[in-house]
Design an enzyme around this catalytic site. Structure first.
Site, PDB file in Angstrom:
ATOM      1  N   ARG A  11      -7.484  -8.710  12.600  1.00  0.00           N
ATOM      2  CA  ARG A  11      -8.488  -9.591  12.001  1.00  0.00           C
ATOM      3  C   ARG A  11      -7.800 -10.621  11.107  1.00  0.00           C
ATOM      4  O   ARG A  11      -7.258 -10.288  10.044  1.00  0.00           O
ATOM      5  CB  ARG A  11      -9.510  -8.801  11.174  1.00  0.00           C
ATOM      6  N   ASP A  32     -13.652  -2.749   0.137  1.00  0.00           N
ATOM      7  CA  ASP A  32     -12.911  -3.987   0.317  1.00  0.00           C
ATOM      8  C   ASP A  32     -13.683  -5.110  -0.368  1.00  0.00           C
ATOM      9  O   ASP A  32     -14.607  -4.861  -1.139  1.00  0.00           O
ATOM     10  CB  ASP A  32     -12.626  -4.267   1.800  1.00  0.00           C
TER      11      ASP A  32
END
Length: 532
Positions: A167, A447
């Protein structure tokens, strides 16, 4: 800026850079990055301007809808290209940052796939990003190892590993340390470009390929941009067409109204969509920020059972399966809780309930954040999904409306919810500023999305002076009282020495700037990046 490389006078490093990573930033790689930048950065900047314009329309009351001019794409019969064999079964995916130990452990975890993350779980220090590229290159080459001195243990890859996906950072982010004609390169392009440049040939020889997750798309025109980047890359590097495959994260409220359009834009390359649930809630708050009737309750009360989340998840499944691609579910952020069997059992029970909901709805896979959670998620999908995926389950029974996708979640706003948002956001931001983007907080692996929800909720509640469940009004005075109290709690939790250090003090100031401003910042990470 000082030119540190001799490929040409157009490419330079920020003067703060100390390590130049010659094995990663080779002349060939830099030539490729320059080509990507010159061809695609102007359009990227235009797409970001388009986001601003669309937000202005939202602020004026033009709510998201299924676009009329793309109705034919939604209604016609067409299909995406064939999915590679090593991506057909993705029942459990593990995600995490690109540090060396994480890469090895994730690939060895028993999960079907591993999403190596340069984005929300990675604090984008220059060394983190460049070492991450080296780690992935070594992993693809099967030469990666890691020695843990405290444990006196060396980590190596197992004979059988998870399939690797990467990603890159989102379109809104830049890599300030590498400049082309004195302009920062797109963080998306550098993360994407370096991985494919160094690994595509080796991956193809191993009967796999350069596979990606594309984050935070807000409009199908951004998918068109990515498709153009991919086609150009395949031609530039001499790769066969459709070698590069992508999964798109549906983590913005606007993207959920354009699922078919996004798939169509990438139909030669796309293999799936993913429900990025935390960022999706953050996007919902952010996009509806100018409308007091769209107040979101405590984030713990917003689950996949909330009607607007349930609608979005089911729509993703239906549209993916209609186009013969995979619908991947959301993250289970729970981590093992040592020395507390009761809490640990409760955490595993939450995972089971979440994964059972996903697989019964028709999802083809799911995410976990910790290797110890792979087994329980796998067992649930094995039980309810004996085949490699559920693409054959077209879910034609589903009819999702525009109204359902933006239905306001029901719930209350509590003092506990305010305190948790303040506490978690400051802890996370401080750790991120210290170079770590994957943070264990209160038995969850968090996150940047969690911090984004936390600070936008405080901003929204403060702007609207919301009523708490106990009847009090959340005004500036109450906010300051709770903030001061939570700062004292944080100091006790981490100790006075760490609390007084620059990372925590900067985190506090950044948090206050974000939530006390009259205007809502789009992303905390863009503002926090200046501190790195």
């Amino acid at each position: 800026m000082e030119t540190q490389i001799n490929i040409n006078q157009k490419i330079s490093f920020d003067r703060k850079v100390k390590n130049y990573y010659p094995d990663i930033l080779t002349d060939g790689a830099l030539t490729f990055l320059e080509a990507l930048h010159k061809r695609f950065n102007p359009k990227r900047l235009q797409l970001l301007d388009n986001r601003v314009y669309r937000q202005q329309l939202l602020d004026l009351g033009s709510f998201p809808c299924f676009p009329e001019h793309t109705k034919e794409i939604r209604n016609c019969e067409w299909s995406a290209e064939k999915i590679p064999s090593d991506l057909l079964d993705r029942r459990v995916e593990i995600t995490g940052p690109v540090d060396r130990k994480m890469v090895i452990n994730a690939l060895n975890s028993g999960a079907k796939t591993f999403m190596a993350d340069f984005e929300d779980s990675n604090a984008p220090l220059w060394d983190n990003c460049m070492q991450g590229q080296q780690n992935l290159k070594d992993a693809v080459n099967k030469t990666i190892s890691f020695y843990h001195p405290k444990r006196d243990k060396t980590y190596h890859l197992n004979a059988h590993c998870a399939t690797l996906l990467v990603r890159p950072r989102g379109l809104h982010l830049e890599e300030k340390h590498l400049l082309i004609e004195n302009q920062p390169i797109s963080a998306s392009l550098i993360d994407f470009g370096l991985y494919v440049f160094h690994n595509a040939i080796n991956l193809n020889e191993q009967q796999t390929g350069p596979y990606y997750y594309l984050p935070k798309l807000e409009h199908f025109t951004e998918a068109i941009w990515w498709n153009d980047v991919i086609n150009f890359t395949e031609e530039f590097l001499g790769l066969a067409h459709a070698t590069i495959k992508v999964t798109v994260l549906i983590e913005t409220i606007t993207a959920s109204f354009q699922l078919d359009e996004i798939i169509y834009a990438l139909k030669d390359h796309i293999v799936g969509l993913n429900c990025g649930r935390w960022d999706y809630i953050f996007s919902y708050i952010k996009k509806m920020r100018n409308h007091p009737e769209y107040i979101v309750p405590d984030r713990d009360q917003v689950t996949m059972a909330s009607p607007f989340m349930d609608a979005y998840s089911k729509l993703v499944i239906q549209r993916c399966h209609k186009r013969n691609i995979l619908a991947i579910g959301g993250m289970a952020a729970q981590i093992p809780i040592k020395n507390d069997e009761e809490k640990n059992a409760a955490a595993f029970a939450k995972i089971r309930a979440d994964k059972e909901r996903e697989v019964r709805n028709g999802h083809d896979g799911t995410w976990v954040a910790h290797p110890d959670m792979v087994k329980v998620a796998t067992e649930i999908f094995d039980t309810h999904m004996p085949e490699a995926n559920q693409i054959a389950n077209k879910r034609t029974d589903i009819q999702i409306t525009e109204k359902q996708l933006i239905e306001v979640p029901k719930g209350t706003i509590t003092e506990q919810g305010i305190r948790k948002n303040i506490n978690v956001a400051i802890h996370y931001i401080a750790t991120w500023l210290g170079g770590n983007g994957a943070v264990a907080l209160y038995n969850l692996m968090e996150d940047a999305a969690t911090a984004e929800i936390s600070r936008t909720q405080i901003w929204q509640w403060l702007q609207n002076k919301v009523a708490l469940d106990d009847g009090r009004t959340f005004n500036q005075e109450l906010y300051q009282t709770l903030l001061d109290d939570e700062l004292n709690n944080i100091e006790q939790q981490v100790g006075a020495a760490l609390f007084e250090k620059q990372t925590y003090q900067n985190a506090i100031q950044l948090f206050r700037d974000l939530v006390e401003s009259n205007e809502l910042d789009e992303f905390l990470t863009t503002k926090a990046y200046s501190y790195l």
